[in-house]
Design a protein around this motif. Structure first.
Motif, short mmCIF file in Angstrom:
data_model
loop_
_atom_site.label_atom_id
_atom_site.label_comp_id
_atom_site.label_asym_id
_atom_site.label_seq_id
_atom_site.Cartn_x
_atom_site.Cartn_y
_atom_site.Cartn_z
N ARG A 1 0.83 -1.20 0.00
CA ARG A 1 0.00 0.00 0.00
C ARG A 1 0.86 1.26 0.00
O ARG A 1 0.56 2.24 -0.68
N SER A 2 1.95 1.24 0.76
CA SER A 2 2.82 2.41 0.82
C SER A 2 3.52 2.67 -0.51
O SER A 2 3.87 3.80 -0.83
N VAL A 3 3.71 1.59 -1.29
CA VAL A 3 4.33 1.73 -2.60
C VAL A 3 3.34 2.25 -3.64
O VAL A 3 3.66 3.15 -4.42
N LEU A 4 2.13 1.71 -3.63
CA LEU A 4 1.14 2.07 -4.63
C LEU A 4 0.30 3.29 -4.25
O LEU A 4 -0.22 3.97 -5.13
N PHE A 5 0.16 3.55 -2.95
CA PHE A 5 -0.67 4.66 -2.49
C PHE A 5 0.10 5.56 -1.52
O PHE A 5 -0.34 5.79 -0.39
N PRO A 6 1.25 6.08 -1.91
CA PRO A 6 1.98 6.98 -1.01
C PRO A 6 1.19 8.28 -0.82
O PRO A 6 0.54 8.76 -1.74
N ALA A 7 1.22 8.82 0.38
CA ALA A 7 0.54 10.09 0.63
C ALA A 7 1.40 11.23 0.08
O ALA A 7 2.45 11.55 0.62
N LEU A 8 0.94 11.85 -1.00
CA LEU A 8 1.70 12.89 -1.68
C LEU A 8 0.88 14.18 -1.74
O LEU A 8 -0.36 14.15 -1.64
N PRO A 9 1.55 15.32 -1.93
CA PRO A 9 0.84 16.61 -1.88
C PRO A 9 -0.18 16.77 -3.00
O PRO A 9 0.09 16.48 -4.16
N LEU A 10 -1.36 17.26 -2.63
CA LEU A 10 -2.37 17.57 -3.63
C LEU A 10 -1.91 18.68 -4.56
O LEU A 10 -2.29 18.72 -5.73
N LEU B 1 16.58 -1.32 -17.30
CA LEU B 1 16.74 -0.93 -15.90
C LEU B 1 15.73 0.13 -15.46
O LEU B 1 15.76 0.57 -14.30
N SER B 2 14.84 0.55 -16.34
CA SER B 2 13.91 1.63 -16.02
C SER B 2 13.06 1.37 -14.78
O SER B 2 12.76 2.33 -14.05
N PRO B 3 12.63 0.13 -14.45
CA PRO B 3 11.83 -0.06 -13.24
C PRO B 3 12.54 0.38 -11.96
O PRO B 3 11.87 0.69 -10.96
N VAL B 4 13.86 0.45 -11.98
CA VAL B 4 14.60 0.89 -10.79
C VAL B 4 14.21 2.31 -10.39
O VAL B 4 14.23 2.66 -9.21
N VAL B 5 13.81 3.11 -11.38
CA VAL B 5 13.47 4.51 -11.11
C VAL B 5 12.34 4.62 -10.09
O VAL B 5 12.29 5.56 -9.29
N LEU B 6 11.44 3.64 -10.09
CA LEU B 6 10.30 3.68 -9.18
C LEU B 6 10.70 3.61 -7.71
O LEU B 6 9.91 3.95 -6.84
N PHE B 7 11.91 3.18 -7.44
CA PHE B 7 12.35 3.00 -6.05
C PHE B 7 13.41 4.01 -5.62
O PHE B 7 13.92 3.94 -4.51
N LEU B 8 13.72 4.97 -6.49
CA LEU B 8 14.71 5.99 -6.15
C LEU B 8 14.03 7.17 -5.48
O LEU B 8 12.86 7.46 -5.70
N ARG B 9 14.80 7.89 -4.67
CA ARG B 9 14.30 9.07 -3.98
C ARG B 9 15.40 10.15 -3.98
O ARG B 9 16.58 9.86 -4.14
#
Length: 304
Positions: free
Chosen positions: A11-20, A238-246
């Motif tokens: 849930r935290s991966v797919l539904f992170p609480a982000l600014p409106l 390697l593009s899926p790695v981008v989803l886990f970078l911050r």
């Protein structure tokens, strides 16, 4: 359910609480670009009017049983798209105007892709117009600085929501999928990634449609093309790695992919602008602080 359960982590991966506010800025960018797109890049829908013999509907168009495009259909869709974009830019009823825009733009793109050319660079843009209307809410903090996330009060600061996080995440996944799944036609075309990476396809493309700089590279440094092809394969796989970078790592990688598109534009005249724009879904757009139109409604935080 424990805080570290797989379901909660997913849930935290797919539904992170982000600014409106991030969604609002992205909505403005997407709507502004869609106006440009339908008047330039995908304007071919208007030219297909009267070409019913060339209509080869894609799978979704066949499922919807769309007829060949006509002048009334094309201009009605164009009017709805432009009106929806204008409403989205000013923030008028984002769910209603966004839904109208999403339906009209999807039909527009189904027609654009049903006359012999598939614009796969539009996939992330189509996902963006489809998911942005699912987000509604005020940008500012609620009473006493509380903001609502999935119907529960959390810390003070800019309003965040899991709905905003899901919409942004969906766009991010669509961006990544555009690159990752482009590996499949390379394998089908050449038999393996090794064959494609070691081929002369980029040299051939540079000769056939390259700019002056590309022709210069073919004549003077032809050895750069095979390493460039392997670099492109690496970016795609390697593009899926981008989803886990911050943080800074994410921004560096986003700049790398945008630099890749700049190079294809400079060398081959291929812009990929719809996908490039959607990289904005990875960025802290709320820092741009767009002016707010009208007075926001008070935000009420449910209390248990």
């Amino acid at each position: 359910m424990s805080a570290t359960s797989p379901a909660r982590r997913l849930r935290s991966v797919l539904f992170p609480a982000l600014p409106l506010a991030r969604v609002r800025v992205l909505r403005v960018l997407i709507c502004a670009f869609v106006v440009i797109d339908v008047l330039t890049f995908s304007r071919d829908v208007l030219s297909h009017v009267g070409n019913a013999g060339f209509f080869t509907p894609v799978a979704l168009a066949r499922l919807l049983q769309l007829p060949p495009v006509t002048a009334p259909i094309a201009y009605t869709l164009l009017a709805l798209i432009l009106a929806g974009c204008a409403a989205g830019i000013v923030g008028w009823r984002p769910r209603l105007s966004g839904s109208v825009l999403a339906i009209a733009f999807w039909l527009w793109m189904l027609y654009s892709n049903s006359y012999g050319y598939i614009a796969h660079d539009h996939m992330a843009l189509m996902v963006a117009v489809a998911v942005l209307p699912t987000v509604a809410g005020q940008e500012g903090p609620g009473p006493d600085g509380a903001v609502s996330v999935h119907d529960r009060p959390v810390t003070s600061g800019p309003a965040r929501s899991e709905a905003a996080g899901w919409a942004l995440r969906a766009i991010q996944i669509a961006v990544v999928a555009t690159y990752f799944f482009s590996v499949i036609p390379k394998i089908l075309y050449s038999g393996s990634l090794a064959n494609w990476g070691n081929s002369a396809i980029l040299t051939w493309a540079s000769i056939r449609r390259g700019t002056g700089l590309a022709h210069w590279l073919v004549a003077h440094t032809p050895w750069v093309f095979v390493p460039a092809q392997w670099a492109g394969i690496a970016l795609e796989t390697l593009s899926p790695v981008v989803l886990f970078l911050r943080g800074k790592a994410l921004y560096v990688v986003v700049a790398l992919y945008l630099g890749f598109h700049v190079s294809t534009l400079v060398l081959l005249g291929i812009h990929f602008l719809p996908t490039a724009l959607c990289w904005a879904a990875f960025l802290p757009l709320e820092r741009l602080r767009l002016p707010r139109l009208g007075r926001p409604r008070p935000h009420v935080t449910p209390r248990s």
